[in-house]
Design a protein around this motif. Structure first.
Motif, short mmCIF file in Angstrom:
data_model
loop_
_atom_site.label_atom_id
_atom_site.label_comp_id
_atom_site.label_asym_id
_atom_site.label_seq_id
_atom_site.Cartn_x
_atom_site.Cartn_y
_atom_site.Cartn_z
N PHE A 88 0.84 -1.20 0.00
CA PHE A 88 0.00 0.00 0.00
C PHE A 88 0.88 1.25 0.00
O PHE A 88 0.65 2.20 -0.74
N THR A 89 1.94 1.21 0.81
CA THR A 89 2.85 2.35 0.93
C THR A 89 3.46 2.72 -0.41
O THR A 89 3.44 3.87 -0.84
N ARG A 132 -5.80 -3.11 9.95
CA ARG A 132 -5.36 -1.71 9.85
C ARG A 132 -6.31 -0.89 8.99
O ARG A 132 -6.88 -1.39 8.02
N ARG A 134 -6.13 1.96 6.38
CA ARG A 134 -5.11 2.56 5.53
C ARG A 134 -5.60 3.92 5.03
O ARG A 134 -6.76 4.07 4.64
N GLU A 144 -7.63 -3.20 6.02
CA GLU A 144 -6.87 -4.38 5.60
C GLU A 144 -6.69 -5.33 6.79
O GLU A 144 -6.32 -4.90 7.88
N SER A 165 6.00 0.42 6.84
CA SER A 165 5.28 -0.48 5.94
C SER A 165 5.50 -1.93 6.37
O SER A 165 6.62 -2.33 6.72
N LEU A 166 4.43 -2.71 6.35
CA LEU A 166 4.53 -4.13 6.71
C LEU A 166 5.51 -4.86 5.80
O LEU A 166 6.36 -5.62 6.26
N TYR A 167 5.39 -4.62 4.50
CA TYR A 167 6.28 -5.30 3.56
C TYR A 167 7.75 -4.89 3.80
O TYR A 167 8.65 -5.72 3.68
N GLU A 221 1.59 -14.02 3.57
CA GLU A 221 0.45 -13.22 4.04
C GLU A 221 -0.83 -13.64 3.31
O GLU A 221 -0.83 -13.85 2.10
C1 GLP Z 1 -1.35 -4.03 0.11
C2 GLP Z 1 -1.92 -5.43 0.26
C3 GLP Z 1 -1.93 -5.92 1.68
C4 GLP Z 1 -0.61 -5.68 2.35
C5 GLP Z 1 -0.21 -4.23 2.22
C6 GLP Z 1 1.15 -3.95 2.81
O1 GLP Z 1 -2.27 -3.06 0.48
N1 GLP Z 1 -3.27 -5.50 -0.27
O2 GLP Z 1 -2.19 -7.30 1.66
O3 GLP Z 1 -0.69 -6.01 3.72
O4 GLP Z 1 -0.17 -3.85 0.87
O5 GLP Z 1 1.29 -2.56 2.82
P1 GLP Z 1 2.37 -1.81 3.68
O6 GLP Z 1 3.67 -2.45 3.37
O7 GLP Z 1 2.26 -0.40 3.23
O8 GLP Z 1 2.00 -1.98 5.11
#
Ligand code: GLP
Length: 242
Positions: A88-89, A132, A134, A144, A165-167, A221
């Protein structure tokens, strides 16, 4: 152009197309007012009810928005959702928005049967469950809900997801680089609780997404997300064959 009474296309739908063309031709931009329902009725020789039907449709489509007591205005163009394994970020930044996240729920919980099956893990094995809200430029965009096996990111709960960011955390702290994924997107109606979080009227249209992302063949995920249909649209290039 005028409304064609002999056309098989309903009048409210003809007015929709005429209005959209008119907005472009007159060079109207975001937040500019459109004529009142009464004015439109007079201009196009239509009843107030038909005009209202058109405006309701354009508001539901996210093309116009109403401000009670003030009128109807041109809405911002929708955000094109990347059909890629992007976070998402990353996605929001690429479009010039400031991404944000508000933690709603974070817990470690046993994976239910359906979730476990989809993630190819044993039912009941622990996953991080992360919910979360977003945001883009502070505006709520999506809810999400992610499931991540505890075994692949054991102390993920130690990291704040409202700042990072989670990723990025998965990559930088756990060395997990997502290399493939799959996603299903369906039309849906917003659940009352999500509507409240997203600031939408109950029953608003949404895009419901389910994504599985993988690293080295392992599901990292499983996410179920609800995106505002009034702010998002899908866009993809088309290859000539499947
Ligand atoms: C997208 C995906 C989500 C994932 C997110 C991670 O929105 N649909 O499954 O969790 O990206 O985003 P970020 O890394 O910004 O937290």
């Amino acid at each position: 152009m005028a409304i064609d009474p002999a056309s098989p296309v309903p009048k409210y739908a003809q007015l929709r197309d005429l209005l959209l063309d008119w907005i472009v031709e007159s060079g109207l931009s975001v937040d500019d007012p459109v004529p009142s329902e009464r004015e439109l009725g007079t201009t196009y020789g239509l009843s107030r009810m038909t005009v209202r039907q058109t405006i309701d449709l354009l508001v539901a489509e996210g093309k116009l928005y109403r401000v009670p007591g003030k009128g109807t205005f041109v809405a911002r163009p929708k955000i094109e959702m990347a059909l890629a394994l992007a976070s998402f970020t990353e996605d929001m930044r690429a479009r010039g928005y400031v991404p944000g996240a508000r933690d709603l729920t974070r817990r470690i919980a046993p994976a239910g049967g359906g979730t476990a099956r989809m993630m190819d893990i044993a039912p009941g094995s622990p996953v991080h469950y992360i919910e979360r809200l977003r945001t883009a430029d502070g505006e709520p965009m999506a809810v999400e809900r992610s499931n991540i096996p505890l075994s692949i990111a054991p102390h993920l709960d130690a990291f704040s997801l409202s700042e990072r960011s989670l990723y990025a955390i998965l990559e930088e702290e756990f060395g997990i680089i997502l290399d493939s994924g799959e996603q299903t997107i369906e039309a849906g109606i917003c659940e009352p609780a999500d509507a409240k979080l997203l600031g939408l009227p109950p029953g608003s249209p949404v895009l419901s997404m389910q994504r599985r992302s993988f690293a080295n063949g392992r599901c990292v995920e499983l996410a179920r997300s609800t995106y505002r249909a009034d702010r998002y649209q899908l866009h993809s290039r088309l290859d000539p064959h499947l």
